[in-house]
Design an enzyme around this catalytic site. Structure first.
Site, PDB file in Angstrom:
ATOM      1  N   LYS A   1      -6.847   0.707  -3.875  1.00 56.78           N
ATOM      2  CA  LYS A   1      -6.304  -0.641  -4.083  1.00 56.78           C
ATOM      3  C   LYS A   1      -5.522  -0.715  -5.394  1.00 56.78           C
ATOM      4  O   LYS A   1      -4.522  -1.432  -5.493  1.00 56.78           O
ATOM      5  CB  LYS A   1      -7.417  -1.685  -4.084  1.00 56.78           C
ATOM      6  CG  LYS A   1      -7.966  -1.990  -2.691  1.00 56.78           C
ATOM      7  CD  LYS A   1      -6.910  -2.662  -1.832  1.00 56.78           C
ATOM      8  CE  LYS A   1      -7.403  -3.076  -0.450  1.00 56.78           C
ATOM      9  NZ  LYS A   1      -7.880  -1.984   0.382  1.00 56.78           N
TER      10      LYS A   1
ATOM     11  N   LYS B   1      -4.614   7.050  14.314  1.00 55.54           N
ATOM     12  CA  LYS B   1      -5.558   5.951  14.435  1.00 55.54           C
ATOM     13  C   LYS B   1      -4.849   4.639  14.704  1.00 55.54           C
ATOM     14  O   LYS B   1      -3.811   4.351  14.110  1.00 55.54           O
ATOM     15  CB  LYS B   1      -6.320   5.856  13.101  1.00 55.54           C
ATOM     16  CG  LYS B   1      -7.553   5.015  13.153  1.00 55.54           C
ATOM     17  CD  LYS B   1      -8.275   5.054  11.821  1.00 55.54           C
ATOM     18  CE  LYS B   1      -9.342   3.977  11.793  1.00 55.54           C
ATOM     19  NZ  LYS B   1      -9.821   3.703  10.460  1.00 55.54           N
TER      20      LYS B   1
ATOM     21  N   LYS C   1      -3.445  -1.746  11.901  1.00 51.99           N
ATOM     22  CA  LYS C   1      -2.704  -3.002  12.004  1.00 51.99           C
ATOM     23  C   LYS C   1      -1.205  -2.843  11.797  1.00 51.99           C
ATOM     24  O   LYS C   1      -0.460  -3.803  11.917  1.00 51.99           O
ATOM     25  CB  LYS C   1      -3.271  -4.008  11.007  1.00 51.99           C
ATOM     26  CG  LYS C   1      -4.587  -4.555  11.517  1.00 51.99           C
ATOM     27  CD  LYS C   1      -5.165  -5.607  10.616  1.00 51.99           C
ATOM     28  CE  LYS C   1      -6.544  -6.008  11.124  1.00 51.99           C
ATOM     29  NZ  LYS C   1      -7.507  -6.205  10.060  1.00 51.99           N
TER      30      LYS C   1
END
Ligand code: TRP
Length: 330
Positions: A112, A195, A198
């Protein structure tokens, strides 16, 4: 053996086919065999998505999607994280024994820091203590986690162990990961990636309508076709076959596999079939989602009941933890 299971999901968007086959479908079975606490991690989502307009939308969506997939609020506890203020309290207490160094070394935190350098907040740093609080407040023994969450679970065990050692008690169990084994299948991406996630063009949502879903599947990445019999499959083609194996009948799968191996395959036909077979799975779920979402009163009842069940444990844990820590004066 009956286990105490906790699982949270961040409320940052709709659920996709990967969520369904990787976790949700297994949760539905697991709820009957264990004491399950499934919750929507709305507080965790604030570390990356502090959006007061979207938050209620996302929370309701996931709730409806969970229910539509078959989670039964009479069987498991289904609730929203922030409806258990005890979790926030335990989070604060656990933070007193969490070291900056170990938090900074967490892979998800470092990730992050790279991805949102403009917003490296304390919530991100202490993400693992909040997750640990979610889990150990119920004295959970099992947590179904994917690879990306294994380190968080390991830290949960460490925080639990540290608490026990520090206060000389055998209070918190050390939860381990719930392994679905063969039951858990990873859905690959439509863009040829490993995978389903989103990102754009890669993902089929449970709420995708027929037209959207067909369009996405028809646009899935392919290649120029096999040039020799029994040629190895490129990644995008292997992905389509992997999804087909999961959603289609063995006959269908074998039919297209043979066509591929004979170099007779037409990817357009395969995708058409694939879209049909995915729709067989998602259509009833999509219809239930719409139905459930139209009944706000029902959703409100479900989370109220879920929070009530979950808070029984949570309140007991907090009272005991405070006793152990010496937070009791008169
Ligand atoms: N961190 C998890 C994720 O991003 C979500 C989560 C929050 C969770 N609290 C949890 C998962 C407790 C399991 C148990 O997927």
């Amino acid at each position: 053996m009956r286990e105490i299971v906790v699982s949270g999901i961040r409320s940052t968007g709709n659920l996709h086919l990967g969520n369904y086959y990787g976790a949700l479908r297994n949760f539905v079975k697991m709820q009957y065999e264990n004491d399950c606490y499934f919750f929507i991690a709305d507080l965790h989502s604030l570390t990356t998505h502090p959006d007061p307009k979207m938050l209620p939308v996302n929370v309701k969506n996931i709730l409806a999607e969970y229910l539509a997939a078959g989670l039964d609020p009479e069987v498991c506890s289904l609730f929203i994280q922030s409806d258990l203020p005890e979790v926030s309290e335990l989070y604060l207490l656990l933070n007193m024994h969490a070291y900056i160094g170990e938090l900074e070394r967490t892979a998800s935190f470092k990730d992050k820091v790279r991805k949102q350098p403009e917003n490296v907040n304390a919530g991100l740093l202490t993400y693992p203590t909040l997750m640990a609080a979610d889990i150990i407040i119920h004295k959970a023994t099992k947590v179904p986690v994917g690879k990306d969450q294994e380190q968080h679970l390991e830290m949960t065990r460490r925080f639990a162990r540290r608490f026990n050692t520090l206060y000389g008690v055998e209070y918190f169990p050390e939860p381990t990961s719930y392994n679905f084994g063969e039951e858990s299948v990873k859905i690959p991406g439509l863009d040829g990636s490993g995978k389903m996630g989103k990102s754009e063009g890669n993902c089929i949502y449970l709420i995708d309508d027929e037209k959207t879903l067909r369009k996405k599947v028809m646009r899935a990445v392919t290649d120029e076709g096999p040039q020799t019999p029994n040629a190895p499959q490129s990644q995008p083609i292997e992905n389509l076959f992997t999804i087909m194996k999961i959603v289609s009948s063995p006959d269908t799968y074998n039919y297209f596999e043979e066509k591929y191996n004979n170099c007779e395959i037409r990817y357009g036909d395969m995708k058409k079939q694939l879209a049909e077979d995915i729709l067989q799975v998602t259509t009833p779920i999509r219809e239930r989602i719409a139905e459930i979402k139209s009944d706000e009163a029902y959703l409100r009842r479900v989370v109220a009941q879920g929070a009530e069940k979950a808070r029984e444990n949570a309140a007991k844990t907090i009272a005991e933890v405070k006793q152990i820590m010496g937070i009791h004066y008169f």
